[in-house]
Design an enzyme around this catalytic site. Structure first.
Site, PDB file in Angstrom:
ATOM      1  N   HIS A   1      31.702  63.758 -76.058  1.00 15.87           N
ATOM      2  CA  HIS A   1      32.756  63.884 -75.045  1.00 15.87           C
ATOM      3  C   HIS A   1      32.322  63.214 -73.746  1.00 15.87           C
ATOM      4  O   HIS A   1      33.087  62.505 -73.103  1.00 15.87           O
ATOM      5  CB  HIS A   1      33.072  65.353 -74.770  1.00 15.87           C
ATOM      6  CG  HIS A   1      33.418  66.140 -75.998  1.00 15.87           C
ATOM      7  ND1 HIS A   1      32.645  67.182 -76.448  1.00 15.87           N
ATOM      8  CD2 HIS A   1      34.425  66.001 -76.893  1.00 15.87           C
ATOM      9  CE1 HIS A   1      33.171  67.673 -77.554  1.00 15.87           C
ATOM     10  NE2 HIS A   1      34.248  66.966 -77.857  1.00 15.87           N
TER      11      HIS A   1
ATOM     12  N   CYS B   1      42.037  68.359 -87.593  1.00 10.30           N
ATOM     13  CA  CYS B   1      42.688  67.182 -87.000  1.00 10.30           C
ATOM     14  C   CYS B   1      44.084  67.543 -86.505  1.00 10.30           C
ATOM     15  O   CYS B   1      44.672  66.806 -85.739  1.00 10.30           O
ATOM     16  CB  CYS B   1      42.891  66.067 -88.024  1.00 10.30           C
ATOM     17  SG  CYS B   1      41.408  65.277 -88.629  1.00 10.30           S
TER      18      CYS B   1
ATOM     19  N   LYS C   1      30.955  68.839 -83.217  1.00  6.72           N
ATOM     20  CA  LYS C   1      30.802  70.287 -83.149  1.00  6.72           C
ATOM     21  C   LYS C   1      30.778  70.862 -84.553  1.00  6.72           C
ATOM     22  O   LYS C   1      29.966  71.732 -84.870  1.00  6.72           O
ATOM     23  CB  LYS C   1      31.973  70.892 -82.365  1.00  6.72           C
ATOM     24  CG  LYS C   1      31.885  70.612 -80.888  1.00  6.72           C
ATOM     25  CD  LYS C   1      33.095  71.109 -80.108  1.00  6.72           C
ATOM     26  CE  LYS C   1      34.282  70.185 -80.204  1.00  6.72           C
ATOM     27  NZ  LYS C   1      35.100  70.145 -78.975  1.00  6.72           N
TER      28      LYS C   1
ATOM     29  N   HIS D   1      29.892  68.214 -75.808  1.00  8.28           N
ATOM     30  CA  HIS D   1      28.634  67.566 -76.191  1.00  8.28           C
ATOM     31  C   HIS D   1      28.636  66.117 -75.719  1.00  8.28           C
ATOM     32  O   HIS D   1      29.584  65.663 -75.058  1.00  8.28           O
ATOM     33  CB  HIS D   1      28.374  67.712 -77.687  1.00  8.28           C
ATOM     34  CG  HIS D   1      29.413  67.103 -78.582  1.00  8.28           C
ATOM     35  ND1 HIS D   1      29.581  65.745 -78.699  1.00  8.28           N
ATOM     36  CD2 HIS D   1      30.347  67.667 -79.392  1.00  8.28           C
ATOM     37  CE1 HIS D   1      30.559  65.497 -79.548  1.00  8.28           C
ATOM     38  NE2 HIS D   1      31.052  66.651 -79.983  1.00  8.28           N
TER      39      HIS D   1
ATOM     40  N   LYS E   1      28.100  61.251 -87.480  1.00  7.94           N
ATOM     41  CA  LYS E   1      28.837  61.435 -86.240  1.00  7.94           C
ATOM     42  C   LYS E   1      28.365  62.729 -85.570  1.00  7.94           C
ATOM     43  O   LYS E   1      28.229  63.755 -86.225  1.00  7.94           O
ATOM     44  CB  LYS E   1      30.332  61.564 -86.526  1.00  7.94           C
ATOM     45  CG  LYS E   1      31.128  61.686 -85.242  1.00  7.94           C
ATOM     46  CD  LYS E   1      32.553  62.165 -85.429  1.00  7.94           C
ATOM     47  CE  LYS E   1      33.169  62.459 -84.069  1.00  7.94           C
ATOM     48  NZ  LYS E   1      34.351  63.292 -84.111  1.00  7.94           N
TER      49      LYS E   1
ATOM     50  N   CYS F   1      39.064  65.881 -95.841  1.00  2.00           N
ATOM     51  CA  CYS F   1      39.328  65.125 -94.611  1.00  2.00           C
ATOM     52  C   CYS F   1      38.169  64.158 -94.372  1.00  2.00           C
ATOM     53  O   CYS F   1      37.014  64.582 -94.343  1.00  2.00           O
ATOM     54  CB  CYS F   1      39.460  66.080 -93.430  1.00  2.00           C
ATOM     55  SG  CYS F   1      39.416  65.224 -91.851  1.00  2.00           S
TER      56      CYS F   1
ATOM     57  N   CYS G   1      45.042  68.690 -92.493  1.00  2.82           N
ATOM     58  CA  CYS G   1      43.725  69.085 -91.978  1.00  2.82           C
ATOM     59  C   CYS G   1      43.924  69.865 -90.681  1.00  2.82           C
ATOM     60  O   CYS G   1      44.392  69.299 -89.694  1.00  2.82           O
ATOM     61  CB  CYS G   1      42.824  67.880 -91.708  1.00  2.82           C
ATOM     62  SG  CYS G   1      41.289  68.361 -90.845  1.00  2.82           S
TER      63      CYS G   1
ATOM     64  N   HIS H   1      36.378  65.354 -90.962  1.00  5.10           N
ATOM     65  CA  HIS H   1      35.708  66.658 -90.872  1.00  5.10           C
ATOM     66  C   HIS H   1      35.041  67.109 -92.165  1.00  5.10           C
ATOM     67  O   HIS H   1      34.326  68.108 -92.170  1.00  5.10           O
ATOM     68  CB  HIS H   1      36.704  67.725 -90.402  1.00  5.10           C
ATOM     69  CG  HIS H   1      37.190  67.468 -89.014  1.00  5.10           C
ATOM     70  ND1 HIS H   1      38.414  66.900 -88.738  1.00  5.10           N
ATOM     71  CD2 HIS H   1      36.583  67.649 -87.814  1.00  5.10           C
ATOM     72  CE1 HIS H   1      38.553  66.773 -87.433  1.00  5.10           C
ATOM     73  NE2 HIS H   1      37.461  67.212 -86.845  1.00  5.10           N
TER      74      HIS H   1
HETATM   75  O1  ME8 Z   1      40.757  64.848 -80.737  1.00  5.26           O
HETATM   76  N1  ME8 Z   1      31.056  59.807 -80.398  1.00  5.26           N
HETATM   77  O2  ME8 Z   1      39.891  66.296 -79.156  1.00  5.26           O
HETATM   78  P1  ME8 Z   1      38.351  66.335 -79.533  1.00  5.26           P
HETATM   79  C1  ME8 Z   1      31.916  59.271 -79.536  1.00  5.26           C
HETATM   80  N2  ME8 Z   1      42.275  66.998 -78.431  1.00  5.26           N
HETATM   81  N3  ME8 Z   1      32.967  59.942 -79.020  1.00  5.26           N
HETATM   82  C2  ME8 Z   1      33.140  61.206 -79.385  1.00  5.26           C
HETATM   83  C3  ME8 Z   1      32.269  61.839 -80.293  1.00  5.26           C
HETATM   84  C4  ME8 Z   1      31.177  61.081 -80.807  1.00  5.26           C
HETATM   85  N4  ME8 Z   1      30.270  61.585 -81.650  1.00  5.26           N
HETATM   86  N5  ME8 Z   1      32.694  63.105 -80.469  1.00  5.26           N
HETATM   87  C5  ME8 Z   1      33.797  63.270 -79.686  1.00  5.26           C
HETATM   88  C6  ME8 Z   1      40.883  65.609 -79.804  1.00  5.26           C
HETATM   89  N6  ME8 Z   1      34.076  62.125 -79.025  1.00  5.26           N
HETATM   90  C7  ME8 Z   1      42.238  65.803 -79.169  1.00  5.26           C
HETATM   91  C8  ME8 Z   1      42.535  64.590 -78.310  1.00  5.26           C
HETATM   92  S1  ME8 Z   1      44.092  63.209 -76.633  1.00  5.26           S
HETATM   93  C9  ME8 Z   1      45.716  63.206 -76.208  1.00  5.26           C
HETATM   94  C10 ME8 Z   1      43.881  64.617 -77.630  1.00  5.26           C
HETATM   95  C11 ME8 Z   1      35.160  61.916 -78.060  1.00  5.26           C
HETATM   96  O3  ME8 Z   1      37.772  67.448 -78.746  1.00  5.26           O
HETATM   97  C12 ME8 Z   1      36.031  60.729 -78.441  1.00  5.26           C
HETATM   98  O4  ME8 Z   1      36.700  60.264 -77.308  1.00  5.26           O
HETATM   99  O5  ME8 Z   1      38.165  66.334 -80.990  1.00  5.26           O
HETATM  100  C13 ME8 Z   1      37.026  61.355 -79.379  1.00  5.26           C
HETATM  101  O6  ME8 Z   1      38.190  60.571 -79.528  1.00  5.26           O
HETATM  102  C14 ME8 Z   1      37.297  62.666 -78.655  1.00  5.26           C
HETATM  103  O7  ME8 Z   1      36.019  63.042 -78.104  1.00  5.26           O
HETATM  104  C15 ME8 Z   1      37.838  63.760 -79.574  1.00  5.26           C
HETATM  105  O8  ME8 Z   1      37.784  64.973 -78.903  1.00  5.26           O
END
Ligand code: ME8
Length: 511
Positions: free
Chosen positions: A20, A128, A297, A17, A294, A143, A125, A146
């Site tokens: 990301h 997380c 997903k 989304h 926020k 959490c 969690c 979430h």
């Molecule tokens: O945490 N606003 O993956 P994830 C801004 N796999 N940025 C956002 C956002 C939002 N509403 N939603 C998601 C993970 N992001 C782990 C990370 S790294 C070694 C492992 C972005 O799929 C933002 O960069 O939950 C956030 O930190 C990341 O997506 C989390 O993606």
């Protein structure tokens, strides 16, 4: 000089989304900017495919975690391409090259004496993939990220001696005040460290989905260590014929505040334990919010980047995100907000400036930028701009740098109004329109200054809006892409007229 920038690797537990896309675009702007500076750049993004966040989603969908990854990883890859990300590699943590190198590093951390066996009990969690400390738990044992209830879990597993790195981490934060930016995030991480660090799980029982612990086949490596190591492992196998580690390591990381602790505390400690060089720095951005919450997903309030791009174009999306929300802070976005800025700033301010400049040069000077001195009325506004812009982007101040560039766009529009080239070009009493203008030298100066100012602004904006500014620079006869000072190029180039860079949006029916 080399520059290595990364995004978080995204969990393949749902469709990509705009949240990301936001981190990916931010890292891409930095990558493109450093390429403009002539640096040797490597830009990495990818997917995180192990651990409970993915395993649980796969179970819900009745597929294997690998099947889920194979379906969703290409979606994230496509999203990166759609937002014009210029990544040099796309890592999947299920890649063989990643798995092998994770095992090597974890083995080294073990051999260096930073790992022991024990039992862990705490509130967990699964979204997380994180045990929460007391201060991290929200009301009703939920959490804070979430909103789901935390489960009490007890595990026998391998531990990483995080607590042993407390002093080293405090020293790191003291010696390198810009290790974590912005400042308020640095303070947050530092106060977490100062509260006292507990050791953390390095592994999970094997029924979970992940990379096997090399010395214990009963366990898989905890997903966060597996995931963080992607930044390092990718350089080892991204190119078949070259190990890129020496060339690019260490990295600059872009991530949001939800994963601050892992990056700002666990990661440097783990690298110390593995005797690897620490990151060059990291910038922690805020959340894009939709209707006050926020975008995520699990909450289901997401904007699909494809739809946004379909309507506004990738460049407009890239622009809007860093203009509407100050990079580093949380901020509201909305389709109505997109539309308003698209119209008033991209179509009217920037698009019109480009259009007017190209049209006037073509009409009054047969499509050739005249030779003239830069107008002293305009030059001070451009004074020192590229240096300041570089400095801001060195600190990943994406919104501030964009604001500086936009000030020039606005200044140039005012300059058009002040200098009124159409009056300068007007035939005097009794003269034909084709005859020389009343003040040829003044019109030359105005048109030259406009074309030159627009060139400088387009170069500044190029990392933000690569497609539209690329077209504009082409129309201005500028083959180079490096930042330039105002007045550094003379006249004489042929310009071309081009279709509007940001065409007016079609009014939706019912509006
Ligand atoms: O945490 N606003 O993956 P994830 C801004 N796999 N940025 C956002 C956002 C939002 N509403 N939603 C998601 C993970 N992001 C782990 C990370 S790294 C070694 C492992 C972005 O799929 C933002 O960069 O939950 C956030 O930190 C990341 O997506 C989390 O993606």
């Amino acid at each position: 000089m080399s520059y290595y920038v990364t995004t978080p690797i995204y969990y393949v537990n749902g469709e990509p989304h705009l949240g990301h896309a936001y981190s990916t675009i931010a890292a891409d702007i930095l990558a493109r900017h450093h390429r403009q500076r002539g640096e040797d750049v490597f830009f990495l993004t990818g997917t995180d495919e192990h651990g409970e966040p993915v395993a649980q989603q796969a179970e819900r969908e009745g597929v294997t975690p690998r099947e889920l990854g194979d379906r969703l990883a290409p979606r994230f890859k496509r999203m990166a391409a759609k937002v014009e990300a210029s990544n040099d590699f796309f890592i999947r943590t299920t890649d063989e090259g990643h798995v092998k190198r994770v095992q090597e590093v974890v083995q080294r951390v073990h051999d260096n004496g930073h790992v022991y066996e024990g039992t862990y009990e705490g509130l967990y969690c699964p979204r997380c993939a994180d045990f929460k400390t007391e201060s991290e738990v929200a009301e009703g044992n939920t959490c804070p990220i979430h909103g789901i209830e935390l489960t009490k879990e007890k595990q026998d597993n391998w531990f990483f001696k995080l607590s042993a790195f407390q002093e080293d981490l405090e020293r790191l934060y003291e010696e390198r005040p810009d290790f974590v930016t912005p400042d308020f995030r640095r303070n947050e991480a530092l106060s977490f460290i100062k509260q006292g660090l507990r050791d953390v799980s390095l592994s999970r029982p094997t029924l979970k989905w992940g990379v096997p612990v090399p010395w214990d086949t009963e366990q898989v490596i905890y997903v966060w260590f597996d995931a963080l190591l992607n930044y390092y492992t990718a350089l080892g196998y991204a190119r078949e014929d070259e190990d890129l580690t020496g060339r690019y390591w260490p990295a600059f990381h872009i991530l949001a505040k939800d994963i601050l602790k892992f990056h700002a505390v666990y990661w440097p400690a783990f690298l110390m334990a593995a005797e690897l060089e620490l990151p060059r720095g990291m910038f922690i951005h805020g959340f894009l919010l939709m209707e006050g919450q926020k975008m995520s997903k699990s909450l289901g309030n997401v904007l699909d980047p494809d739809e946004v791009i379909e309507k506004f174009g990738a460049d407009a999306l890239r622009y809007y995100c860093f203009r509407e929300v100050s990079f580093g802070q949380d901020g509201q976005i909305s389709p109505a907000g997109f539309e308003a800025r698209y119209d008033s700033e991209l179509a009217n301010e920037f698009g019109n400036l480009a259009n007017r400049t190209l049209s006037m040069v073509s009409r009054y000077r047969a499509s050739v930028v005249p030779e003239a001195e830069p107008d002293p009325a305009l030059a001070p506004d451009f004074e020192g701009v590229p240096d300041r812009f570089n400095e801001l982007l060195d600190g990943a101040e994406l919104s501030q740098a964009l604001e500086d560039a936009w000030k020039l766009v606005r200044r140039l529009n005012r300059y058009v109004e002040e200098s009124r080239p159409w009056d300068l070009a007007k035939a005097g009493p009794g003269r034909e329109a084709e005859e020389p203008a009343l003040d040829v030298a003044r019109l030359d100066q105005v048109l030259y200054s406009l074309a030159e100012g627009l060139r400088v602004a387009a170069l500044l904006l190029h990392s933000y809006m690569p497609d539209t500014t690329g077209r504009l620079l082409g129309a201005l006869g500028e083959p180079d892409r490096g930042l330039a000072a105002f007045g550094s190029r003379g006249g004489g180039q042929a310009v071309e007229k081009i279709p509007p860079l940001f065409p007016k949006l079609e009014a939706e029916s019912g509006d």
